[in-house]
Structures are given as C-alpha cells and as structure tokens.
Scaffold this motif. Structure first.
Motif, short mmCIF file in Angstrom:
data_model
loop_
_atom_site.label_atom_id
_atom_site.label_comp_id
_atom_site.label_asym_id
_atom_site.label_seq_id
_atom_site.Cartn_x
_atom_site.Cartn_y
_atom_site.Cartn_z
N MET A 27 0.73 -1.27 -0.07
CA MET A 27 -0.03 -0.09 0.09
C MET A 27 0.82 1.34 -0.25
O MET A 27 1.72 1.25 0.69
CB MET A 27 -1.04 -0.07 1.23
CG MET A 27 -2.04 1.09 1.24
SD MET A 27 -2.96 1.09 2.66
CE MET A 27 -4.24 0.10 2.02
N SER A 28 0.67 2.28 -1.03
CA SER A 28 1.18 3.49 -1.00
C SER A 28 0.32 4.46 -1.09
O SER A 28 -0.40 4.90 -2.01
CB SER A 28 2.24 3.52 -2.32
OG SER A 28 2.95 4.73 -2.37
N ILE A 29 0.03 5.27 0.15
CA ILE A 29 -1.03 6.15 0.10
C ILE A 29 -0.39 7.61 -0.19
O ILE A 29 0.58 8.20 0.10
CB ILE A 29 -1.66 6.28 1.73
CG1 ILE A 29 -1.99 5.06 2.18
CG2 ILE A 29 -2.72 7.47 1.74
CD1 ILE A 29 -3.08 4.48 1.43
N GLU A 30 -0.92 8.20 -1.26
CA GLU A 30 -0.71 9.61 -1.68
C GLU A 30 -1.84 10.28 -1.55
O GLU A 30 -3.09 10.02 -1.57
CB GLU A 30 -0.03 9.31 -3.23
CG GLU A 30 1.28 8.75 -3.26
CD GLU A 30 1.85 8.71 -4.73
OE1 GLU A 30 1.82 9.76 -5.23
OE2 GLU A 30 2.10 7.48 -5.08
N LYS A 31 -1.61 11.69 -2.06
CA LYS A 31 -2.54 12.85 -2.27
C LYS A 31 -2.22 13.40 -3.65
O LYS A 31 -1.35 13.39 -4.05
CB LYS A 31 -2.34 13.77 -1.21
CG LYS A 31 -2.72 13.66 0.33
CD LYS A 31 -3.60 14.28 0.68
CE LYS A 31 -3.66 13.87 2.36
NZ LYS A 31 -5.00 13.50 2.59
N ALA A 32 -3.23 13.75 -4.27
CA ALA A 32 -3.37 14.38 -5.50
C ALA A 32 -4.62 15.55 -5.55
O ALA A 32 -5.61 15.49 -4.72
CB ALA A 32 -3.92 13.50 -6.55
N THR A 33 -4.02 16.68 -5.85
CA THR A 33 -4.81 17.86 -5.83
C THR A 33 -5.14 18.47 -7.36
O THR A 33 -4.23 18.59 -7.89
CB THR A 33 -4.43 19.00 -4.91
OG1 THR A 33 -3.96 18.26 -3.65
CG2 THR A 33 -5.33 20.09 -4.69
N PHE A 34 -6.40 18.46 -7.52
CA PHE A 34 -6.66 19.26 -8.91
C PHE A 34 -7.75 20.35 -8.84
O PHE A 34 -8.89 20.25 -7.94
CB PHE A 34 -7.39 18.10 -9.92
CG PHE A 34 -6.38 17.08 -9.93
CD1 PHE A 34 -5.34 17.04 -10.61
CD2 PHE A 34 -6.75 15.76 -9.68
CE1 PHE A 34 -4.71 15.95 -10.86
CE2 PHE A 34 -5.94 14.60 -9.78
CZ PHE A 34 -4.87 14.65 -10.41
N ALA A 35 -7.49 21.50 -9.56
CA ALA A 35 -8.59 22.28 -9.73
C ALA A 35 -9.27 22.39 -11.09
O ALA A 35 -8.31 22.23 -11.95
CB ALA A 35 -8.17 23.64 -9.35
N GLY A 36 -10.54 22.14 -11.09
CA GLY A 36 -11.24 22.05 -12.42
C GLY A 36 -12.48 22.61 -12.38
O GLY A 36 -13.54 22.35 -13.12
N GLY A 37 -12.31 23.99 -12.06
CA GLY A 37 -13.65 24.54 -11.86
C GLY A 37 -14.51 24.27 -10.91
O GLY A 37 -14.10 24.14 -9.89
N CYS A 38 -15.62 24.53 -10.84
CA CYS A 38 -16.56 24.14 -9.68
C CYS A 38 -16.36 22.86 -9.04
O CYS A 38 -16.31 21.94 -9.68
CB CYS A 38 -18.14 23.97 -10.28
SG CYS A 38 -19.16 23.81 -8.84
N PHE A 39 -15.92 22.87 -7.85
CA PHE A 39 -15.49 21.45 -7.26
C PHE A 39 -16.55 20.66 -7.03
O PHE A 39 -16.24 19.46 -6.90
CB PHE A 39 -14.69 21.88 -5.90
CG PHE A 39 -15.38 22.85 -4.65
CD1 PHE A 39 -16.67 22.81 -4.92
CD2 PHE A 39 -14.38 23.31 -3.99
CE1 PHE A 39 -17.30 23.66 -3.72
CE2 PHE A 39 -15.10 24.13 -2.86
CZ PHE A 39 -16.53 24.28 -2.86
N TRP A 40 -17.76 20.77 -7.12
CA TRP A 40 -18.75 20.16 -6.96
C TRP A 40 -18.87 19.08 -8.09
O TRP A 40 -19.11 17.63 -7.75
CB TRP A 40 -20.28 20.60 -7.02
CG TRP A 40 -20.72 21.54 -6.11
CD1 TRP A 40 -20.31 21.93 -4.69
CD2 TRP A 40 -21.83 22.64 -6.13
NE1 TRP A 40 -21.18 22.61 -4.17
CE2 TRP A 40 -22.09 23.05 -5.11
CE3 TRP A 40 -22.66 22.88 -7.12
CZ2 TRP A 40 -23.03 24.30 -4.58
CZ3 TRP A 40 -23.76 23.96 -6.91
CH2 TRP A 40 -23.66 24.43 -5.78
N CYS A 41 -18.32 19.39 -9.18
CA CYS A 41 -18.48 18.49 -10.43
C CYS A 41 -17.06 17.80 -10.56
O CYS A 41 -16.91 16.82 -11.48
CB CYS A 41 -18.48 19.52 -11.72
SG CYS A 41 -20.07 20.39 -11.83
N MET A 42 -16.16 18.02 -9.80
CA MET A 42 -14.72 17.14 -9.70
C MET A 42 -14.97 16.12 -8.76
O MET A 42 -13.82 15.12 -8.76
CB MET A 42 -13.64 18.32 -9.63
CG MET A 42 -13.80 19.18 -10.42
SD MET A 42 -13.26 18.49 -12.21
CE MET A 42 -11.52 17.73 -11.70
N VAL A 43 -15.81 15.83 -7.92
CA VAL A 43 -15.83 14.79 -7.09
C VAL A 43 -16.51 13.43 -7.79
O VAL A 43 -15.62 12.37 -7.51
CB VAL A 43 -16.56 15.09 -5.84
CG1 VAL A 43 -16.72 13.96 -4.78
CG2 VAL A 43 -16.08 16.46 -5.06
#
Length: 177
Positions: A1-17
């Motif tokens: 197991m290798s736990i990482e974080k990724a962060t993205f901005a793609g406009g309205c965050f509601w639509c990115m989940v």
C-alpha cells in the motif's frame, strides 16, 4: 500500500468529485480551497475572488491500486484545458484549472500528460492548465462535500446547464477513462 494525495482544480469543485469518487484504490475525495494567500478561507471569501484560492479537490489514493497517471487522465477529461478564464459557466480565478503536484514524480507525470494532450490534436487552442506545487489545502464547508449525492437534482441541472456535460461528451465521448 502506498498512500498519496493528488490535488486538482477543475472549475466548480462539486463537479470534480463524482468522477474520482468510489473507485477502487480511492480512499477519499474532499473539496476545498488551495493556492491562495488567506488562511482558512470560506466559500463566500473565495467566490469574492480576493483570496487567490482555487476551488479544488484533494484525493487520497493508494497508488499501487489506482496510479496517479490514471487520476491525470480522468482530470483532463473533466475540464476545458484551453480556457484561461474559468470553466464553463463559472468565470474567475477560483474556477481556473490547475494540477497541484505533491512530489517530483507527480510533477513529471503531470507535465508529460499535459504534453501528450497538447500533441494529441484533440484541442485547437493551447493547453493552459498550469502545473503548480501543492500548498495548504483548506477543506471546504460540509454542505459542499459529496454535493452530487446530497443534491442530485441540482447537481445534474448545474452540470448540464453550465455546459460541462456537453463539452465532455463532445470532446471525450467514446474514450475510456
């Protein structure tokens, strides 16, 4: 197991989940704010465009099950990477796109994916999504978390009405995520 974080901005965050949520290897997807200069910003402050923050999603994932490269593919397929002024119906800095890398490997993979997309010929305009070092991520208010589940009708109307759904269909239909 290798736990990482990724962060993205793609406009309205509601639509990115939703595109990232509930995939095998994805541990958590939260919405919030990053890239700005105000500590602990609120949604109202970010929307006023004076904090410098982007609306973003932060994904906690097991990279041995769900590699970062796959997250990048999904990210690109949710946005218009040629629009420097926001996304779809949402305009302004807080709705601009960005990839926030958490380590050198993520930076290199993000740059390579951006280059491949630019060379693909899929878009006539240049790819303007920046690749930036991750900074403090402030988790958004509870009512924004998993909005697509809490408010499915409004979410559906918004994602279609903003132009996001039509854009995705016209540019990515037939492609597998």
């Amino acid at each position: 197991m290798s736990i990482e974080k990724a962060t993205f901005a793609g406009g309205c965050f509601w639509c990115m989940v939703k595109p990232f949520h509930e995939q095998e290897g994805i541990i958590d997807v939260v919405v919030g704010y990053t890239g700005g200069h105000t500590e602990n910003p609120t949604y109202k402050e970010v929307c006023q465009e004076n904090t410098g923050h982007y609306e973003a999603v932060q994904i906690t994932f097991d990279s041995t099950i769900y590699p970062y490269e796959k997250l990048l593919q999904i990210f690109w397929q949710q946005i218009d990477p040629t629009d420097p002024g926001g996304q779809f119906g949402d305009r302004g800095h807080s709705y601009q796109t960005a990839i926030f890398y958490h380590n050198q490997e993520q930076k290199e993979q993000a740059e390579l994916s951006k280059q491949k997309l630019a060379e693909s010929g899929r878009f006539a305009k240049p790819i303007v999504t920046p690749i930036l070092a991750a900074s403090t991520f402030y988790i958004g208010e509870d009512y924004h978390q998993e909005y697509y589940k809490k408010n499915p009708t409004h979410y559906s109307l918004y994602s279609v009405g903003s132009g996001r759904v039509g854009f995705i269909k016209s540019h990515w239909e037939g492609d597998k995520k």
